[in-house]
Design a protein around this motif. Structure first.
Motif, PDB file in Angstrom:
ATOM      1  N   SER A 110       0.829  -1.202   0.000  1.00  0.00           N
ATOM      2  CA  SER A 110       0.000   0.000   0.000  1.00  0.00           C
ATOM      3  C   SER A 110       0.867   1.256   0.000  1.00  0.00           C
ATOM      4  O   SER A 110       2.070   1.225   0.299  1.00  0.00           O
ATOM      5  CB  SER A 110      -0.933  -0.005   1.210  1.00  0.00           C
ATOM      6  N   GLY A 111       0.222   2.362  -0.321  1.00  0.00           N
ATOM      7  CA  GLY A 111       0.953   3.629  -0.368  1.00  0.00           C
ATOM      8  C   GLY A 111       1.471   4.068   0.985  1.00  0.00           C
ATOM      9  O   GLY A 111       2.559   4.647   1.090  1.00  0.00           O
ATOM     10  N   LEU A 112       0.715   3.795   2.056  1.00  0.00           N
ATOM     11  CA  LEU A 112       1.157   4.199   3.389  1.00  0.00           C
ATOM     12  C   LEU A 112       2.433   3.473   3.790  1.00  0.00           C
ATOM     13  O   LEU A 112       3.341   4.080   4.385  1.00  0.00           O
ATOM     14  CB  LEU A 112       0.046   3.923   4.407  1.00  0.00           C
ATOM     15  N   SER A 113       2.533   2.186   3.469  1.00  0.00           N
ATOM     16  CA  SER A 113       3.750   1.438   3.804  1.00  0.00           C
ATOM     17  C   SER A 113       4.964   2.028   3.099  1.00  0.00           C
ATOM     18  O   SER A 113       6.049   2.163   3.692  1.00  0.00           O
ATOM     19  CB  SER A 113       3.574  -0.039   3.424  1.00  0.00           C
ATOM     20  N   MET A 114       4.787   2.403   1.827  1.00  0.00           N
ATOM     21  CA  MET A 114       5.890   3.029   1.097  1.00  0.00           C
ATOM     22  C   MET A 114       6.228   4.388   1.695  1.00  0.00           C
ATOM     23  O   MET A 114       7.405   4.774   1.803  1.00  0.00           O
ATOM     24  CB  MET A 114       5.517   3.172  -0.380  1.00  0.00           C
ATOM     25  N   ASN A 115       5.208   5.155   2.080  1.00  0.00           N
ATOM     26  CA  ASN A 115       5.460   6.473   2.678  1.00  0.00           C
ATOM     27  C   ASN A 115       6.245   6.366   3.968  1.00  0.00           C
ATOM     28  O   ASN A 115       7.162   7.170   4.221  1.00  0.00           O
ATOM     29  CB  ASN A 115       4.133   7.181   2.942  1.00  0.00           C
ATOM     30  N   LEU A 116       5.921   5.379   4.803  1.00  0.00           N
ATOM     31  CA  LEU A 116       6.634   5.234   6.078  1.00  0.00           C
ATOM     32  C   LEU A 116       8.115   4.939   5.848  1.00  0.00           C
ATOM     33  O   LEU A 116       8.986   5.458   6.559  1.00  0.00           O
ATOM     34  CB  LEU A 116       5.985   4.120   6.902  1.00  0.00           C
ATOM     35  N   MET A 117       8.403   4.081   4.852  1.00  0.00           N
ATOM     36  CA  MET A 117       9.804   3.806   4.551  1.00  0.00           C
ATOM     37  C   MET A 117      10.492   5.060   4.009  1.00  0.00           C
ATOM     38  O   MET A 117      11.651   5.357   4.349  1.00  0.00           O
ATOM     39  CB  MET A 117       9.906   2.659   3.552  1.00  0.00           C
ATOM     40  N   SER A 118       9.794   5.813   3.147  1.00  0.00           N
ATOM     41  CA  SER A 118      10.387   7.047   2.610  1.00  0.00           C
ATOM     42  C   SER A 118      10.674   8.038   3.727  1.00  0.00           C
ATOM     43  O   SER A 118      11.703   8.735   3.706  1.00  0.00           O
ATOM     44  CB  SER A 118       9.438   7.664   1.577  1.00  0.00           C
ATOM     45  N   LEU A 178      11.404  14.732  -0.773  1.00  0.00           N
ATOM     46  CA  LEU A 178      11.443  13.317  -1.157  1.00  0.00           C
ATOM     47  C   LEU A 178      11.950  13.139  -2.583  1.00  0.00           C
ATOM     48  O   LEU A 178      12.757  12.246  -2.863  1.00  0.00           O
ATOM     49  CB  LEU A 178      10.046  12.698  -1.027  1.00  0.00           C
ATOM     50  N   GLU A 179      11.507  14.001  -3.483  1.00  0.00           N
ATOM     51  CA  GLU A 179      11.983  13.912  -4.865  1.00  0.00           C
ATOM     52  C   GLU A 179      13.431  14.361  -4.981  1.00  0.00           C
ATOM     53  O   GLU A 179      14.209  13.799  -5.769  1.00  0.00           O
ATOM     54  CB  GLU A 179      11.083  14.754  -5.765  1.00  0.00           C
ATOM     55  N   GLY A 180      13.809  15.370  -4.209  1.00  0.00           N
ATOM     56  CA  GLY A 180      15.192  15.842  -4.272  1.00  0.00           C
ATOM     57  C   GLY A 180      16.179  14.809  -3.762  1.00  0.00           C
ATOM     58  O   GLY A 180      17.283  14.669  -4.309  1.00  0.00           O
ATOM     59  N   TYR A 181      15.782  14.054  -2.724  1.00  0.00           N
ATOM     60  CA  TYR A 181      16.656  13.022  -2.173  1.00  0.00           C
ATOM     61  C   TYR A 181      16.388  11.640  -2.778  1.00  0.00           C
ATOM     62  O   TYR A 181      16.915  10.640  -2.288  1.00  0.00           O
ATOM     63  CB  TYR A 181      16.486  12.959  -0.657  1.00  0.00           C
ATOM     64  N   GLN A 182      15.552  11.590  -3.816  1.00  0.00           N
ATOM     65  CA  GLN A 182      15.270  10.355  -4.568  1.00  0.00           C
ATOM     66  C   GLN A 182      14.599   9.285  -3.697  1.00  0.00           C
ATOM     67  O   GLN A 182      14.906   8.100  -3.788  1.00  0.00           O
ATOM     68  CB  GLN A 182      16.561   9.788  -5.187  1.00  0.00           C
ATOM     69  N   TYR A 183      13.670   9.727  -2.854  1.00  0.00           N
ATOM     70  CA  TYR A 183      12.906   8.800  -2.022  1.00  0.00           C
ATOM     71  C   TYR A 183      11.401   8.940  -2.265  1.00  0.00           C
ATOM     72  O   TYR A 183      10.593   8.656  -1.379  1.00  0.00           O
ATOM     73  CB  TYR A 183      13.201   9.037  -0.533  1.00  0.00           C
ATOM     74  N   SER A 184      11.030   9.385  -3.420  1.00  0.00           N
ATOM     75  CA  SER A 184       9.609   9.545  -3.718  1.00  0.00           C
ATOM     76  C   SER A 184       8.933   8.178  -3.838  1.00  0.00           C
ATOM     77  O   SER A 184       9.587   7.128  -3.902  1.00  0.00           O
ATOM     78  CB  SER A 184       9.419  10.336  -5.017  1.00  0.00           C
ATOM     79  N   TYR A 185       7.623   8.200  -3.867  1.00  0.00           N
ATOM     80  CA  TYR A 185       6.834   6.952  -3.865  1.00  0.00           C
ATOM     81  C   TYR A 185       7.194   6.057  -5.052  1.00  0.00           C
ATOM     82  O   TYR A 185       7.430   4.852  -4.893  1.00  0.00           O
ATOM     83  CB  TYR A 185       5.346   7.297  -3.887  1.00  0.00           C
ATOM     84  N   ASN A 186       7.243   6.629  -6.244  1.00  0.00           N
ATOM     85  CA  ASN A 186       7.506   5.813  -7.433  1.00  0.00           C
ATOM     86  C   ASN A 186       8.909   5.223  -7.417  1.00  0.00           C
ATOM     87  O   ASN A 186       9.127   4.092  -7.878  1.00  0.00           O
ATOM     88  CB  ASN A 186       7.310   6.658  -8.699  1.00  0.00           C
ATOM     89  N   VAL A 187       9.868   5.961  -6.871  1.00  0.00           N
ATOM     90  CA  VAL A 187      11.253   5.480  -6.852  1.00  0.00           C
ATOM     91  C   VAL A 187      11.396   4.289  -5.908  1.00  0.00           C
ATOM     92  O   VAL A 187      11.944   3.243  -6.269  1.00  0.00           O
ATOM     93  CB  VAL A 187      12.207   6.620  -6.454  1.00  0.00           C
ATOM     94  N   VAL A 188      10.909   4.425  -4.678  1.00  0.00           N
ATOM     95  CA  VAL A 188      11.078   3.334  -3.714  1.00  0.00           C
ATOM     96  C   VAL A 188      10.213   2.135  -4.084  1.00  0.00           C
ATOM     97  O   VAL A 188      10.588   0.981  -3.826  1.00  0.00           O
ATOM     98  CB  VAL A 188      10.755   3.825  -2.294  1.00  0.00           C
ATOM     99  N   LYS A 189       9.056   2.362  -4.670  1.00  0.00           N
ATOM    100  CA  LYS A 189       8.203   1.242  -5.072  1.00  0.00           C
ATOM    101  C   LYS A 189       8.862   0.409  -6.161  1.00  0.00           C
ATOM    102  O   LYS A 189       8.743  -0.819  -6.184  1.00  0.00           O
ATOM    103  CB  LYS A 189       6.851   1.767  -5.557  1.00  0.00           C
TER     104      LYS A 189
END
Length: 738
Positions: free
Chosen positions: A80-88, A149-160
């Motif tokens: 889910s998106g929330l799980s990815m957000n927590l890791m980011s 998040l996008e500047g440090y390359q941890y956005s949702y699409n990147v980590v997913k």
């Protein structure tokens, strides 16, 4: 298509199959030159869905279907998106922490920030992480957090894209992998994801099941208080009523029955003692003198009473203890009366004195008093029991009602406790997620996928080339090869001629050169084979035709005439293709006075009156050999036509004995070759068939078979033995080697 033929086609085009993959592999090599090493770190989470080693209050059986559903639900929740957000959040907080070495640094040209903004974002992200909040577009801090998040390359699409979550088949474990360009980042990302997801999952379970557990606990407490109240009421009633157990009245009643039985026995003993004392007194009175006593009447009365009482006892089922005791007393009295009766008129036994009898009397009196005392005691106990029994019935009924209430309250409390314990057990069982394998930074990068990409590009392009070649071969409807000709048309082949360059065609040069090109040598060889087939046929007049225009009839006839002339065969070519006089133009070139077959055509179109008579007069004096024209080739002659006519051969040759002309000319030549117009469009061939010994059909290997072609083919088959075979023209030399 035959597999062997297909394989040969692929082999013939192997240069394409090899060159295209090489180009694709080289392009993939150039595109992957900038690829970096990838480090993959792995962690495992035990779910407890198939194997749970925790202590459980209730025993639950394993269900594979339920386990699969649980795994599916868990996997969807983990992705889910929330799980990815927590890791980011965790990864971004690590890179923003001044005490840590950041894994990523934003591009200063694209991302500029200040220390104040960094502290502000850290606080925002920390609050969202603690509260397990997703990054929603409606949040006021959304734009700021997303920028970092996008500047440090941890956005949702990147980590997913870099995170892989899969269940290990046939196990209870879920494997989590994260790939990145740095080993520390991969390990941190995997561990952070597992920790935050288990915390999120725990909060969900606690929130869902906490309310129900609290409710069941309160319900169990209420039932426990109600049960305690019922027990206290029961205890107070027992103390006040003296009834301590249910059924106590029946116990006392049984005790009363026992005492009454003892009383009857004592009464029997007292009566026996009375009779004994009476007998002793009588014995004392009779000492020294006989005593005559008549007890017969008493004995009869006792016997009658015994008989009546015995009958009542038996009729009542022999269960009445009181009747049995009375019966025993009467029998004892009867025995004594009978003994007294037997002693009447007799003296006392020797050795007994009055003193002895008085002692026996004294003993009997003492025993009598003891039995009376026992009887009084028994009567007192019986009266007490009868009093207590009379008041215990209502008390026991009340006690029974109270006991029922206690049992009901006990059952309700037990059920409430079972539900509470089950809820606690399910709550404990639902929290079975635990990380059994923590991720560590990998020591070496994964095998580079660069060569895999290059190989895949080469393999894919090769497969596409093979697929395209096979598809084109299958979609190609042209005749192309002799084998396809036999399958598609079904006519016998008299010869096959390969394609040659006809723009500067000089047949003399072809046959005069010793070492020509492979195509030239193949052409000569195939033409000689065709010549052999023609020679083997029983006939001298051959009609050459084709289903379509420009299939190569003229070229085949000329080439055949030339190779026949090489073996000193005289060949006459009669150009009966009045629609296209190519033979006349080729062989009659530089002959201004070329004699043509339709030279008297104008004279034949006179008025109908006297027309037939005029023709007969002209043809009677006409010499057949005047139509023959020599050519520049030895032993080859031609009878041409002016061409461009719209009439059919039957119309043009009407009135002429063309059959006789052919017969005369055939006697002077070894072979006479006729050419008919295309059979699909004109009827010329059908009109000329009767003048020929054999018909030869010319097909082009470049042609595809259509409906008109099938009708022409069927006509060729209908000729039977007159059909001399077909010639497949313009076959590619490479197709002949297939």
């Amino acid at each position: 298509m035959d597999l062997l033929v297909l394989a040969k086609v692929l082999w013939r085009k192997s240069w394409i199959i090899i060159s295209v993959p090489l180009i694709a592999a080289f392009a993939a090599y150039l595109f992957t030159m900038d690829m970096t090493d990838t480090y993959i770190s792995t962690a495992q989470i035990a779910t407890g869905f198939t194997l749970n080693d925790q202590v459980q209050i209730t025993e639950e059986k394993f269900n594979m279907r339920d386990a699969d559903v649980k795994f599916s639900n868990l996997m969807n929740s983990m992705k889910s998106g929330l799980s990815m957000n927590l890791m980011s959040y965790r990864l971004l907080l690590h890179d923003l922490d001044p005490k840590e070495i950041p894994f990523h640094r934003p591009d200063p040209q694209l991302f500029t920030t200040t220390p104040k903004e960094i502290e502000l974002v850290r606080g925002m992200v920390k609050r969202k992480l603690d509260s397990l909040s997703p990054l929603a577009a409606s949040d006021p801090e959304f734009d700021m957090i997303r920028k970092f998040l996008e500047g440090y390359q941890y956005s949702y699409n990147v980590v997913k894209e870099k995170l892989v979550i899969e269940r290990i088949p046939n196990t209870d474990y879920i494997e989590v992998e994260y790939s990145s360009e740095k080993p520390g980042l991969s390990a941190l990302a995997v561990n952070a994801f597992c920790e935050e997801f288990m915390r999120y999952h725990q909060s969900l379970k606690t929130e869902r099941s906490g309310e129900s557990v609290e409710f069941l606990k309160q319900l169990a407490d209420n039932k426990k208080a109600e049960l305690d109240s019922r027990l206290e009421t029961q205890k107070a009633f027992r103390s006040s009523s003296g009834v301590y157990a249910e059924g106590e009245g029946s116990i006392r009643l049984s005790q009363l029955t026992g005492l009454e039985s003892q009383r009857d026995i004592i009464k029997s003993n007292i009566h026996r003692l009375q009779l004994t004392m009476q007998r002793i007194n009588e014995d004392i009175k009779r000492i020294g003198a006989p005593v005559v006593t008549n007890n017969n009447q008493r004995i009869l009365d006792l016997r009658n009473k015994i008989n009546r009482l015995n009958e009542r006892y038996i009729t009542g089922g022999s269960t009445n203890q009181r009747q049995l005791d009375s019966l025993n007393m009467l029998r004892e009295e009867l025995r004594i009366q009978q003994d007294n009766s037997s002693r009447q008129g007799a003296s006392l036994p020797q050795g007994y004195t009055v003193a002895d009898l008085q002692i026996k009397l004294k003993d009997a009196e003492i025993e009598y008093e003891v039995e009376r005392s026992n009887l009084a005691l028994i009567d007192s106990k019986i009266r007490n029991l009868e009093y207590s029994v009379s008041g215990s019935a209502s008390k026991e009924a009340r006690l029974a009602a109270i006991q029922k209430e206690v049992e009901l309250a006990t059952n309700e409390y037990t059920q409430a406790m079972e539900k509470y314990n089950n809820a606690k057990n399910r709550m404990a069982a639902s929290n079975t997620l635990r990380q059994v394998l923590r991720a560590v930074p990998p020591a070496s990068p994964e095998g580079s996928t660069r060569w895999l990409i290059i190989g895949l590009a080469a393999f894919t392009s090769m497969g596409m080339c093979i697929f395209v070649i096979i598809t084109l071969e299958l979609l190609d409807g042209s005749i192309r090869t002799p084998d396809r000709f036999k399958r598609m048309i079904g006519l016998p082949l008299a010869g096959v001629i390969n394609r040659i360059d006809s723009r500067n065609f000089n047949i003399r040069t072809y046959f005069n050169q010793q070492n020509g090109s492979p195509e030239t040598e193949l052409f000569k060889s195939l033409l000689r084979k065709f010549r052999h087939e023609i020679e083997s046929l029983t006939g001298r007049v051959f009609l050459f035709t084709s289903p379509r225009k420009r299939d190569g009839k003229t070229f085949i006839m000329f080439s055949l005439a030339y190779v026949l002339s090489l073996i000193d065969k005289r060949v006459l070519i009669i150009d009966t293709n009045f629609k296209n006089n190519s033979l006349s133009q080729i062989l009659g070139r530089n002959q201004g006075d070329l004699k043509v077959l339709d030279s008297r055509k104008s004279k034949l179109l006179m008025s109908a009156e006297g027309q037939q008579q005029k023709r007969e007069q002209e043809f009677e004096h006409e010499s057949h050999y005047d139509l023959i024209n020599p050519t520049k080739y030895k032993n080859i002659y031609i009878v041409g036509n002016s061409g461009g006519g719209h009439e059919s051969p039957a119309e043009i040759l009407s009135g002429r004995d063309f059959g006789n002309l052919i017969t005369v000319l055939a006697d002077s030549f070894d072979y006479v070759l006729l050419e008919g117009a295309a059979l699909n469009e004109y009827s010329d061939t059908k009109e000329l068939v009767k003048y020929a010994d054999k018909v030869v059909a010319v097909f082009s290997a470049e042609s595809a078979i259509r409906q008109f072609d099938r009708e022409s083919i069927q006509y060729f088959k209908s000729l039977g033995k007159k059909f001399g075979g077909a010639v497949l023209n313009r076959v590619e030399s490479k197709d002949l080697r297939v």
